[in-house]
Design a protein around this motif. Structure first.
Motif, mmCIF file in Angstrom:
data_model
loop_
_atom_site.group_PDB
_atom_site.id
_atom_site.type_symbol
_atom_site.label_atom_id
_atom_site.label_comp_id
_atom_site.label_asym_id
_atom_site.label_seq_id
_atom_site.Cartn_x
_atom_site.Cartn_y
_atom_site.Cartn_z
ATOM 1 N N ASP A 1 0.826 -1.180 0.113
ATOM 2 C CA ASP A 1 0.019 0.010 -0.034
ATOM 3 C C ASP A 1 0.895 1.277 0.053
ATOM 4 O O ASP A 1 0.622 2.351 -0.659
ATOM 5 C CB ASP A 1 -1.030 0.057 1.178
ATOM 6 N N PHE A 2 2.019 1.107 0.812
ATOM 7 C CA PHE A 2 2.924 2.348 0.867
ATOM 8 C C PHE A 2 3.429 2.436 -0.733
ATOM 9 O O PHE A 2 3.670 3.528 -1.216
ATOM 10 C CB PHE A 2 4.016 2.057 1.808
ATOM 11 N N GLU A 3 3.856 1.562 -1.451
ATOM 12 C CA GLU A 3 4.181 1.607 -2.787
ATOM 13 C C GLU A 3 3.153 2.070 -3.766
ATOM 14 O O GLU A 3 3.656 3.045 -4.562
ATOM 15 C CB GLU A 3 4.983 0.210 -3.135
ATOM 16 N N THR A 4 2.024 1.604 -3.668
ATOM 17 C CA THR A 4 1.003 2.135 -4.665
ATOM 18 C C THR A 4 0.422 3.469 -4.231
ATOM 19 O O THR A 4 0.425 4.171 -5.186
ATOM 20 C CB THR A 4 -0.035 1.076 -5.084
ATOM 21 N N GLY A 5 0.213 3.617 -2.958
ATOM 22 C CA GLY A 5 -0.196 4.851 -2.609
ATOM 23 C C GLY A 5 0.660 6.061 -2.713
ATOM 24 O O GLY A 5 0.032 7.152 -2.916
ATOM 25 N N TYR A 6 1.862 5.837 -2.443
ATOM 26 C CA TYR A 6 2.903 7.073 -2.274
ATOM 27 C C TYR A 6 4.137 6.778 -3.155
ATOM 28 O O TYR A 6 4.999 7.635 -2.990
ATOM 29 C CB TYR A 6 3.249 7.197 -0.990
ATOM 30 N N HIS A 7 4.196 5.993 -4.067
ATOM 31 C CA HIS A 7 5.192 5.779 -4.747
ATOM 32 C C HIS A 7 6.490 5.507 -3.813
ATOM 33 O O HIS A 7 7.641 5.668 -4.369
ATOM 34 C CB HIS A 7 5.421 6.634 -5.801
ATOM 35 N N ALA A 8 6.305 4.874 -2.699
ATOM 36 C CA ALA A 8 7.490 4.594 -1.860
ATOM 37 C C ALA A 8 8.570 3.716 -2.382
ATOM 38 O O ALA A 8 7.875 2.637 -2.815
ATOM 39 C CB ALA A 8 6.794 4.179 -0.382
ATOM 40 N N TRP A 9 9.674 3.916 -2.434
ATOM 41 C CA TRP A 9 10.638 2.901 -2.924
ATOM 42 C C TRP A 9 10.761 1.792 -1.981
ATOM 43 O O TRP A 9 10.847 1.981 -0.756
ATOM 44 C CB TRP A 9 12.154 3.713 -2.860
ATOM 45 N N ARG A 10 10.728 0.622 -2.594
ATOM 46 C CA ARG A 10 10.519 -0.670 -1.860
ATOM 47 C C ARG A 10 9.462 -0.840 -0.798
ATOM 48 O O ARG A 10 9.558 -1.411 0.036
ATOM 49 C CB ARG A 10 11.947 -0.971 -1.181
ATOM 50 N N GLY A 11 8.420 0.070 -0.873
ATOM 51 C CA GLY A 11 7.313 -0.008 -0.018
ATOM 52 C C GLY A 11 7.825 0.545 1.517
ATOM 53 O O GLY A 11 6.971 0.253 2.461
ATOM 54 N N GLY A 12 8.826 1.364 1.557
ATOM 55 C CA GLY A 12 9.292 1.790 2.732
ATOM 56 C C GLY A 12 8.245 2.846 3.480
ATOM 57 O O GLY A 12 7.637 3.515 2.713
ATOM 58 N N ALA A 13 8.155 2.701 4.773
ATOM 59 C CA ALA A 13 6.990 3.632 5.415
ATOM 60 C C ALA A 13 7.553 5.001 5.862
ATOM 61 O O ALA A 13 6.778 5.666 6.061
ATOM 62 C CB ALA A 13 6.925 2.611 6.668
#
Length: 546
Positions: free
Chosen positions: A467-479
């Motif tokens: 969700d972090f990756e898709t919602g915020y383009h967070a690299w590797r899903g980092g929080a």
């Protein structure tokens, strides 16, 4: 608290921060509507620039989000209000004060810590003498060590505010100031020794070591990977107050958006930037020209700009939005970087009261080496058991849950790996996410003495690294953003200006100065300082804003 400038510097810095003239950038596009983006839009608009902020999601705030369901309102991101002087200073730059915009409540206890294998939790309070006595009661002699540790933390914190946080490190002045040179040997030791070893040099009891080492998690790292320079964080939670904004941290987002609009910024949601456009100047050098973006109801459009500020995830900005030949941080550069931890979040609406939990609670496993090794090690996995964090804002804020009920935010640090999966409602997330949430709920129930906790849950939503990756383009899903290791701190952290595209700047948790709400506000101020040509290491002095 106001961050005061030395009188000998105030006039110089004031001149450097005069509004940009006709030759300066006049139309600014800010990419991303999180806290850093909103803060940047507000600051630049207050200085007379035309600002358009483009946010891909339907709501502003980025990771500082909000979820409402069945009378419960959950913050989905930040939950600790630390470094209050940074907030005060930022609001002064916009011609207002924190008190005029927000209602802050002092938490007492600041937080409670539950230790695996120990039947009784301990409370840390906004009372230094209480905290000192607590340390002494756990380890005879630790009271004096506590005093010395906090004196060092305060000195380092003061140095960081005056010399290292409010600079983009474009001038050697930050390093050559007598304050820095006088402390050079000590600063060298603090940078090259881990926080874990620094704490262990003064305290023997594992519980005290954990209390003093945990601030590394606020920095997206672990005590053995974080430079001991960051022991300055203990000045905030042990030597000062922990605050909470009534209405939740979504109120901060609402206030920042209101201030940005008040100063003339235009905020556009549901608008995803797909490319940063460039042109060649007279010297043949690339210069920003604007952005390309899409809207569901309009298709693809472009917006011209003199300046683009990327306040979204730096990896996404550089590897997806900037043309390959213009990338300062191409994909190979990221192989040597670390995104910090991912997170599994469980948002729980609970029937009845939970007096066993204060506003903030920490649950520490005994084997931290294993716990952090699971998150950051070469064989990363979801920790079991995990050291977890629980926020119960309904302890302080009656608006976040129905009367007589509780609102719980449970955070389980996990590896930054989108493969762990996504969350969902009522157990509908990916198996690994739901299993981590289940274990955390059972751990809270057992350690805090709430045997019927699971049976009393009426609302449940989980959030995972995907969700972090898709919602915020967070690299590797980092929080959180790039973790604060030595190679990713201060001048070694990715800078806030493109080396290949003039007029392309960056803000947020993946650039200087770092992760966390105060750092995002400072990152916005660093953009302002670049625009105005201010090379000082001091905060921008407040001035009258129309």
């Amino acid at each position: 608290m106001t961050i005061r400038l030395p009188e000998r510097m105030a006039d110089v810095v004031s001149r450097r921060n005069a509004p940009a003239g006709a030759g300066g950038p006049r139309h600014v596009v800010v990419v991303g509507g999180g806290v850093a983006g909103l803060a940047t839009a507000a600051l630049l608009a207050s200085r007379g620039h035309q600002v358009d902020l483009l946010e891909k999601n339907a709501d502003l705030g980025g990771r500082v989000g909000s979820v409402e369901r069945d009378g419960y309102r959950f913050d989905t991101g930040a939950s600790w209000w630390l470094m209050p002087e940074v907030f005060e200073h930022f609001f002064e730059l916009l011609g207002t004060t924190v008190a005029a915009e927000l209602e802050l409540t002092v938490l007492d206890p600041s937080y409670r810590v539950f230790f695996e294998g120990h039947p009784h939790p301990v409370d840390l309070r906004p009372d230094r003498e209480h905290n000192r006595a607590l340390f002494e009661s756990i380890e005879p002699g630790a009271g004096d060590a506590f005093d010395a540790y906090l004196r060092s933390a305060e000195d380092t914190y003061d140095m960081a505010l005056r010399r290292f946080l409010y600079t983009s490190f474009d001038s050697p002045g930050a390093f050559l100031h007598p304050d820095v040179l006088r402390r050079a040997p000590r600063l060298g030791r603090l940078l090259t020794r881990s926080l874990e070893k620094h704490v262990a040099a003064s305290f023997r009891d594992n519980r005290l070591r954990q209390v003093l080492g945990y601030p590394a998690v606020f920095l997206g790292s672990s005590p053995d990977r974080t430079p001991s320079m960051y022991h300055l964080m203990s000045r905030l939670d042990l030597g000062d107050q922990v605050l909470y904004p009534q209405g939740g941290f979504t109120r901060l987002v609402e206030v920042l958006a209101s201030l940005a609009r008040r100063h003339g910024a235009r905020l556009h949601t549901g608008t995803e930037v797909t490319r940063i456009l460039t042109r060649s100047d007279a010297r043949g050098r690339a210069r920003v020209a604007g952005v390309e973006h899409t809207r569901a109801d309009e298709g693809t459009s472009t917006v011209t700009a003199d300046l683009v500020v990327g306040a979204a995830d730096l990896h996404h900005l550089e590897t997806a939005l900037v043309d390959p030949e213009h990338r300062t941080h191409p994909e190979p550069a990221w192989k040597k970087r670390s995104p910090g931890p991912g997170a599994v979040l469980a948002l729980l609406g609970v029937e009845g009261r939970l007096p066993q939990l204060p506003h903030h609670s920490l649950f520490f496993t005994a084997d931290w080496a294993q716990n952090f090794g699971d998150i950051f090690g070469s064989r990363a996995r979801v920790p079991d058991p995990a050291s977890i964090y629980v926020c119960k804002p309904s302890e302080t804020d009656p608006t976040v849950a129905p009367e007589g009920c509780e609102n719980l935010f449970v955070l389980v640090p996990v590896p930054a790996d989108p493969g762990i999966g996504h969350g969902g409602d009522d157990g509908g997330g990916s198996p690994a996410v739901e299993q981590a949430a289940d274990r955390a709920i059972d751990q809270v129930a057992a350690w805090a003495g709430i045997p019927d906790l699971r049976d009393r849950i009426r609302v449940r939503r989980t959030i995972g690294p995907r969700d972090f990756e898709t919602g915020y383009h967070a690299w590797r899903g980092g929080a959180l953003g790039l973790e604060h290791t030595l190679r990713q701190s201060a001048f070694l952290r990715p800078g806030n200006a493109s080396a290949k595209v003039d007029g392309l700047l960056y803000a947020g948790s993946t650039t200087v100065p770092g992760v966390g709400l105060p750092m995002c506000l400072i990152s916005a101020e660093l953009v302002l300082k670049r625009v105005t040509g201010d090379l000082s290491s001091l905060p921008v002095p407040p001035r009258t804003v129309p």
